[in-house]
Design an enzyme around this catalytic site. Structure first.
Site, mmCIF file in Angstrom:
data_model
loop_
_atom_site.group_PDB
_atom_site.id
_atom_site.type_symbol
_atom_site.label_atom_id
_atom_site.label_comp_id
_atom_site.label_asym_id
_atom_site.label_seq_id
_atom_site.Cartn_x
_atom_site.Cartn_y
_atom_site.Cartn_z
ATOM 1 N N ARG A 112 6.025 -9.147 18.808
ATOM 2 C CA ARG A 112 6.648 -10.201 17.996
ATOM 3 C C ARG A 112 7.654 -9.616 17.007
ATOM 4 N NH1 ARG A 112 3.969 -11.604 21.554
ATOM 5 N NH2 ARG A 112 2.814 -13.554 21.811
ATOM 6 N N ALA B 282 -5.453 -4.238 -5.393
ATOM 7 C CA ALA B 282 -5.093 -5.510 -4.760
ATOM 8 C C ALA B 282 -3.753 -5.425 -4.039
ATOM 9 C CB ALA B 282 -5.060 -6.610 -5.818
ATOM 10 N N LYS C 184 -12.241 3.811 -3.050
ATOM 11 C CA LYS C 184 -11.324 2.877 -2.404
ATOM 12 C C LYS C 184 -10.525 3.547 -1.290
ATOM 13 C CE LYS C 184 -10.722 -0.271 -6.272
ATOM 14 N NZ LYS C 184 -9.786 -0.846 -7.253
ATOM 15 N N ASN D 137 -1.152 1.039 -13.778
ATOM 16 C CA ASN D 137 -0.882 1.421 -15.163
ATOM 17 C C ASN D 137 0.483 2.084 -15.256
ATOM 18 O OD1 ASN D 137 -1.349 4.594 -15.439
ATOM 19 N ND2 ASN D 137 -2.766 3.754 -13.935
ATOM 20 N N GLU E 71 1.673 4.536 -17.086
ATOM 21 C CA GLU E 71 1.762 5.997 -17.089
ATOM 22 C C GLU E 71 1.894 6.531 -15.654
ATOM 23 O OE1 GLU E 71 -1.757 7.558 -18.821
ATOM 24 O OE2 GLU E 71 -1.116 9.640 -18.632
ATOM 25 N N CYS F 31 -4.350 -6.571 -15.445
ATOM 26 C CA CYS F 31 -5.202 -7.533 -14.747
ATOM 27 C C CYS F 31 -6.604 -7.544 -15.347
ATOM 28 C CB CYS F 31 -5.277 -7.212 -13.263
ATOM 29 S SG CYS F 31 -3.699 -7.459 -12.439
ATOM 30 N N CYS G 19 17.589 10.051 -12.633
ATOM 31 C CA CYS G 19 18.625 9.720 -11.651
ATOM 32 C C CYS G 19 19.754 10.741 -11.685
ATOM 33 C CB CYS G 19 19.154 8.308 -11.887
ATOM 34 S SG CYS G 19 18.017 7.054 -11.258
#
Ligand SMILES: [Zn+2]
Length: 340
Positions: free
Chosen positions: A7, A34, A81, A126, A128, A183, A245
């Site tokens: 697809r 998340a 995780k 976060n 940092e 959050c 940069c």
């Protein structure tokens, strides 16, 4: 037409040439919370070559309302995780290279962990870490994708060296989401992280097939009046004063290696890490802590639920103290139960 990616190949914007390019993409996901978990699942399903999953924390019951890839058994077993995500993603597509990294990114390890990828997807929680990831990506010459959300607002921007601003450029123009509230303090619309992940991963796929990055910083809000989007253009792009940069310096990489770092990492949760920390002696800790509460162990961590506090000690020597947001009390628990 059959086949796993048929697809996507049928979609004219990707086609077979684009799908081949996606199939060579190596992505490092910083944070598998998340946003990161949803993005990693979309990336694996889209057919990337490699996904490195970097997260310092373990699955908790409060994650399950919005963090895809994890289930109740991951929380019950206090699984990291990164490893829980890798197990789930391997079941989705065993042909993708999956590399779990249970670690806290810091100036001393970030370049080595992020090197060798075509894109860094920053879904960390976060500020940092975000600046560290942005500076490290710039120093490696690797594009990075910033995807963040808190409350009802999400932000997405692709940073390509020499072409689009980095996060450090944006800091001057617009305070990033998550700098103030998180959050853990402000909550989040439970469906927003998946939306932000999809918008961010779409940018990554557009980049992979060779399209120009979408301009500016995408802002998504989702609650009042439903979904609204806008783009902040932030002046003319790359900030001429940005040292990263310009390739002059990378301030977040130069932060001194503190002897001890103590940081809040969520509600009622403090992380303690000491420089030059040796690999913890899990056998000795288990013997000492088992009489005081419930101890669970895996190759990567030891978790102890004690009467007054919960401790998670990782194999890299970090300790997350749950049950207080006072760094001094957390250090006290650490010294009492883990020892200096
Ligand atoms: Zn910059």
């Amino acid at each position: 037409m059959s086949g796993r990616h048929s697809r996507s190949v049928l979609f004219p914007g990707i086609g077979s040439a684009g799908q081949e390019r996606i199939g060579r993409l190596r992505v490092a996901f910083v944070g598998v919370g998340a946003v990161g978990a949803a993005a990693a699942e979309l990336a694996v399903r889209a057919g990337v070559m490699k996904a490195t999953l970097i997260d310092r924390d373990v699955v908790e019951p409060s994650n399950l309302s919005r963090q895809l890839l994890f289930d109740a058994s991951d929380a019950a077993e206090v699984r990291p995780k990164a490893t829980a995500a890798a197990v789930r993603l391997a079941a989705i597509d065993p042909s993708v290279q999956l590399v779990p990294v249970v670690a806290d990114l810091e100036p001393g390890n970030v370049r080595a962990i992020l090197a060798g990828h075509d894109l860094v997807f920053d879904g960390s929680d976060n500020f940092e870490t975000r600046l560290l990831v942005s500076d490290a990506s710039r120093s490696l010459g690797t594009p990075s994708l910033y995807a963040a959300c808190v409350g009802d607002e999400g932000r997405v921007a692709l940073s390509v060296p020499g072409r689009t601003p980095c996060l450090r450029c944006w800091v001057e123009a617009s305070p990033p989401a998550g700098e103030g509230p998180t959050c853990d303090t402000a909550g989040v619309v439970p469906t927003l992280p998946a939306l932000v992940a999809a918008a961010g991963l779409t940018e990554a796929l557009r980049f992979a097939v060779g399209m120009e990055p979408a301009p500016g910083l995408l802002v998504l809000t989702l609650w009042e009046n439903g979904l609204r989007t806008r783009r902040l253009l932030g002046g003319a792009g790359i900030n001429p004063a940005c040292p990263a940069c310009a390739g002059r310096s990378y301030p977040a990489l130069e932060a001194g290696a503190a002897a001890e770092t103590v940081k809040l990492c969520g509600r009622q949760s403090v992380q303690i890490a000491r420089a030059g920390r040796p690999r913890p002696d899990f056998d000795g800790l288990e013997r000492r802590l088992a009489p005081l509460g419930r101890v669970r162990r895996s190759a990567e961590l030891l978790n102890a639920d004690l009467a007054d506090v919960s401790l998670t000690i990782f194999s890299d020597g970090r300790c997350v103290v749950r049950g207080t947001d006072d760094p001094v009390r957390a250090r006290g628990y650490y010294d009492r139960y883990v020892g200096g």
